[in-house]
Design a protein around this motif. Structure first.
Motif, PDB file in Angstrom:
ATOM      1  N   SER A 346      27.913  14.909  24.102  1.00  0.00           N
ATOM      2  CA  SER A 346      26.830  14.424  23.253  1.00  0.00           C
ATOM      3  C   SER A 346      26.724  15.235  21.967  1.00  0.00           C
ATOM      4  N   SER A 347      26.290  14.575  20.893  1.00  0.00           N
ATOM      5  CA  SER A 347      26.050  15.296  19.638  1.00  0.00           C
ATOM      6  C   SER A 347      24.917  16.294  19.788  1.00  0.00           C
ATOM      7  N   GLU A 348      24.076  16.118  20.832  1.00  0.00           N
ATOM      8  CA  GLU A 348      22.994  17.060  21.082  1.00  0.00           C
ATOM      9  C   GLU A 348      23.389  18.157  22.059  1.00  0.00           C
ATOM     10  N   GLY A 349      24.604  18.115  22.577  1.00  0.00           N
ATOM     11  CA  GLY A 349      25.055  19.139  23.505  1.00  0.00           C
ATOM     12  C   GLY A 349      25.389  20.436  22.784  1.00  0.00           C
ATOM     13  N   ALA A 350      25.034  21.554  23.388  1.00  0.00           N
ATOM     14  CA  ALA A 350      25.277  22.847  22.742  1.00  0.00           C
ATOM     15  C   ALA A 350      26.763  23.093  22.524  1.00  0.00           C
ATOM     16  N   CYS A 351      27.594  22.706  23.487  1.00  0.00           N
ATOM     17  CA  CYS A 351      29.036  22.961  23.356  1.00  0.00           C
ATOM     18  C   CYS A 351      29.626  22.194  22.178  1.00  0.00           C
ATOM     19  N   ALA A 352      29.232  20.927  22.018  1.00  0.00           N
ATOM     20  CA  ALA A 352      29.733  20.138  20.890  1.00  0.00           C
ATOM     21  C   ALA A 352      29.264  20.727  19.565  1.00  0.00           C
ATOM     22  N   ALA A 353      28.004  21.176  19.519  1.00  0.00           N
ATOM     23  CA  ALA A 353      27.479  21.777  18.289  1.00  0.00           C
ATOM     24  C   ALA A 353      28.270  23.015  17.908  1.00  0.00           C
ATOM     25  N   TYR A 354      28.526  23.886  18.878  1.00  0.00           N
ATOM     26  CA  TYR A 354      29.290  25.107  18.598  1.00  0.00           C
ATOM     27  C   TYR A 354      30.725  24.783  18.200  1.00  0.00           C
ATOM     28  N   PHE A 355      31.329  23.819  18.871  1.00  0.00           N
ATOM     29  CA  PHE A 355      32.717  23.472  18.565  1.00  0.00           C
ATOM     30  C   PHE A 355      32.846  22.992  17.119  1.00  0.00           C
ATOM     31  N   HIS A 356      31.895  22.168  16.679  1.00  0.00           N
ATOM     32  CA  HIS A 356      32.003  21.561  15.351  1.00  0.00           C
ATOM     33  C   HIS A 356      31.529  22.479  14.230  1.00  0.00           C
ATOM     34  N   PHE A 357      30.533  23.328  14.498  1.00  0.00           N
ATOM     35  CA  PHE A 357      29.857  23.994  13.393  1.00  0.00           C
ATOM     36  C   PHE A 357      29.870  25.509  13.413  1.00  0.00           C
ATOM     37  N   TRP A 358      30.189  26.134  14.547  1.00  0.00           N
ATOM     38  CA  TRP A 358      30.106  27.588  14.580  1.00  0.00           C
ATOM     39  C   TRP A 358      31.432  28.209  14.180  1.00  0.00           C
ATOM     40  N   ALA A 359      31.448  28.997  13.120  1.00  0.00           N
ATOM     41  CA  ALA A 359      32.677  29.617  12.639  1.00  0.00           C
ATOM     42  C   ALA A 359      33.230  30.558  13.700  1.00  0.00           C
ATOM     43  N   GLY A 360      34.498  30.361  14.057  1.00  0.00           N
ATOM     44  CA  GLY A 360      35.135  31.235  15.036  1.00  0.00           C
ATOM     45  C   GLY A 360      34.699  30.967  16.455  1.00  0.00           C
ATOM     46  N   ALA A 361      34.017  29.809  16.696  1.00  0.00           N
ATOM     47  CA  ALA A 361      33.469  29.553  18.029  1.00  0.00           C
ATOM     48  C   ALA A 361      34.543  29.396  19.078  1.00  0.00           C
ATOM     49  N   VAL A 362      35.754  29.010  18.677  1.00  0.00           N
ATOM     50  CA  VAL A 362      36.808  28.853  19.665  1.00  0.00           C
ATOM     51  C   VAL A 362      37.257  30.208  20.196  1.00  0.00           C
ATOM     52  N   ASP A 363      36.992  31.262  19.436  1.00  0.00           N
ATOM     53  CA  ASP A 363      37.255  32.606  19.945  1.00  0.00           C
ATOM     54  C   ASP A 363      36.162  32.993  20.923  1.00  0.00           C
ATOM     55  N   ASP A 364      36.315  34.110  21.580  1.00  0.00           N
ATOM     56  CA  ASP A 364      35.329  34.549  22.563  1.00  0.00           C
ATOM     57  C   ASP A 364      34.140  35.184  21.853  1.00  0.00           C
ATOM     58  N   ALA A 365      33.192  34.348  21.439  1.00  0.00           N
ATOM     59  CA  ALA A 365      32.020  34.839  20.731  1.00  0.00           C
ATOM     60  C   ALA A 365      31.059  35.489  21.720  1.00  0.00           C
ATOM     61  N   PRO A 366      30.256  36.458  21.263  1.00  0.00           N
ATOM     62  CA  PRO A 366      29.278  37.104  22.151  1.00  0.00           C
ATOM     63  C   PRO A 366      28.148  36.156  22.483  1.00  0.00           C
ATOM     64  N   ALA A 367      27.309  36.556  23.441  1.00  0.00           N
ATOM     65  CA  ALA A 367      26.188  35.725  23.854  1.00  0.00           C
ATOM     66  C   ALA A 367      25.251  35.448  22.689  1.00  0.00           C
ATOM     67  N   GLU A 368      25.041  36.429  21.839  1.00  0.00           N
ATOM     68  CA  GLU A 368      24.217  36.234  20.651  1.00  0.00           C
ATOM     69  C   GLU A 368      25.130  36.292  19.446  1.00  0.00           C
ATOM     70  N   PRO A 369      25.616  35.112  18.928  1.00  0.00           N
ATOM     71  CA  PRO A 369      26.629  35.101  17.879  1.00  0.00           C
ATOM     72  C   PRO A 369      26.165  35.792  16.613  1.00  0.00           C
ATOM     73  N   THR A 370      27.099  36.420  15.956  1.00  0.00           N
ATOM     74  CA  THR A 370      26.781  37.089  14.694  1.00  0.00           C
ATOM     75  C   THR A 370      27.706  36.648  13.562  1.00  0.00           C
ATOM     76  N   ALA A 371      28.715  35.838  13.877  1.00  0.00           N
ATOM     77  CA  ALA A 371      29.644  35.411  12.843  1.00  0.00           C
ATOM     78  C   ALA A 371      28.960  34.506  11.852  1.00  0.00           C
ATOM     79  N   ALA A 372      29.391  34.560  10.603  1.00  0.00           N
ATOM     80  CA  ALA A 372      28.788  33.708   9.563  1.00  0.00           C
ATOM     81  C   ALA A 372      29.380  32.323   9.636  1.00  0.00           C
ATOM     82  N   HIS A 373      28.589  31.359   9.199  1.00  0.00           N
ATOM     83  CA  HIS A 373      29.067  29.978   9.120  1.00  0.00           C
ATOM     84  C   HIS A 373      29.947  29.804   7.900  1.00  0.00           C
TER      85      HIS A 373
END
Length: 374
Positions: A346-373
């Motif tokens: 779903s477009s409202e699913g957290a995993c889809a949101a991170y996959f599409h929009f979080w920079a470096g999300a495919v890497d092992d990001a920490p529980a509280e992400p700090t990478a910039a978009h």
């Protein structure tokens, strides 16, 4: 609301961020309940703009994501038994224990995507010799329209139309999260769309019982930041109150007409949530007087146990215990084109949101992400 851009003004964003920073004296763990809020928090980079003392936890606010495997398996079973099975687009791709509705369609089942249950009712009118089932998914937001379709069918005598209800209610899920020892939550951003229908009166005893604040919040960047600002203010003051930061849409009493329709058509029932188990009083099923339009009563359906596949951490992600990149399948076996769990569909699913929009999300990001978009 006049212009959408008013709620995305960069200068106002900086102003509210500064006000949030000035209020903070310690760290807080805040859960946004709605998947639409999660999507925009990630999409607009708000997670990386907020002070590091604020830890946003993504809750189970995607109704497609929390629909139980058993209900999906029953929908697939109905489709393969020859009914015209209709539902919302995202629901078609969510994997069941054997297959998704889209895979059933590829195998020859008559599965159709609609945006409204009234479209499914039209199909029932046009095909009087075939059974038409609308797979009704959603929170209290979509339930009134589905109830209205049932009322129309009854008034018109359309007897080949029925609902397979998977409706879920938000407040009992919040109760379940607060009772879960894995979850640590200091305050909630409540889902604005749900409160548009239901209001927020029922959140007030919840806040008092658990001694934590709740702020009704919208979806645009400034809505989200204003909700966080008000919630931080309540947390810092130690006040377990409910406030409304979405006043242009939400009233305390909600929408009386929609609430009356819900009470007429639906009854509260225990409901299984994917990844969270059965939550008492968290579902909405058709009342007995509407049984002829209830697919779960009209058809004999398999009620056997449905099992999740191994490896997917969707359940812990839906509870906010893990962030999507912490799942070992994220971005590898599990992508939007090959989803292993519902939050990647779903477009409202957290995993889809991170996959599409979080920079470096495919890497092992920490529980509280700090990478910039990007």
């Amino acid at each position: 609301m006049k212009l959408l851009t008013e709620y995305r003004d960069p200068e106002l964003v900086r102003t509210i961020l500064a006000r949030i920073g000035r209020r903070l004296t310690r760290s807080w763990r805040i859960m946004e309940v709605c998947g639409g809020q999660t999507h925009n928090l990630v999409k607009y980079g708000i997670l990386s703009l907020l002070p590091k003392a604020i830890h946003l936890i993504h809750g189970p606010g995607c109704p497609v994501c929390v629909t139980s495997l058993q209900r999906i398996d029953q929908a697939v079973e109905l489709a393969e038994r020859g009914v015209i099975l209709c539902s919302y687009g995202d629901m078609l791709r969510v994997p069941g224990s054997r297959k998704s509705l889209l895979e059933a369609k590829a195998g020859g089942a008559d599965v159709r995507m609609f945006y409204s249950p009234l479209e499914a009712l039209r199909i029932a009118r046009e095909n009087p010799r075939r059974e038409v089932v609308f797979f009704a998914v959603g929170f209290e937001t979509t339930a009134p329209a589905n109830g209205l379709a049932v009322a129309h069918a009854a008034r018109e005598g359309v007897t080949n139309f029925s609902l397979l209800s998977a409706h879920v209610r938000v407040p009992p899920a919040m109760e379940a999260l607060l009772a879960d020892p894995e979850c640590r939550i200091d305050g909630f951003l409540a889902a604005g769309h749900v409160c548009t229908v239901m209001g927020y009166e029922e959140y007030e005893p919840l806040a008092a019982r658990h001694g934590l604040p709740i702020v009704v919040t919208g979806f645009e960047p400034l809505d989200l930041l204003q909700g966080i600002l008000q919630l931080v203010g309540l947390l810092e003051e130690g006040r377990a109150a409910v406030e409304n930061a979405y006043g242009r849409v939400v009233r305390r009493e909600g929408n009386p007409q929609a609430r009356a329709l819900l009470a007429k058509i639906f009854a509260k029932v225990d409901r299984e949530w994917r990844g969270m188990g059965t939550i008492p009083g968290s579902g909405l099923d058709l009342r007995p007087e509407w049984r002829e339009f209830d697919a779960s009563r009209k058809f004999v359906l398999d009620s056997g146990e449905s099992r999740e596949g191994s490896g997917c951490q969707a359940g812990r992600i839906l509870k906010g215990v893990l962030k999507p990149p912490q799942c070992p399948l994220f971005g590898k076996e599990c992508t939007p084109s090959t989803p292993q769990g519902a939050p990647m569909v779903s477009s409202e699913g957290a995993c889809a949101a991170y996959f599409h929009f979080w920079a470096g999300a495919v890497d092992d990001a920490p529980a509280e992400p700090t990478a910039a978009h990007p």
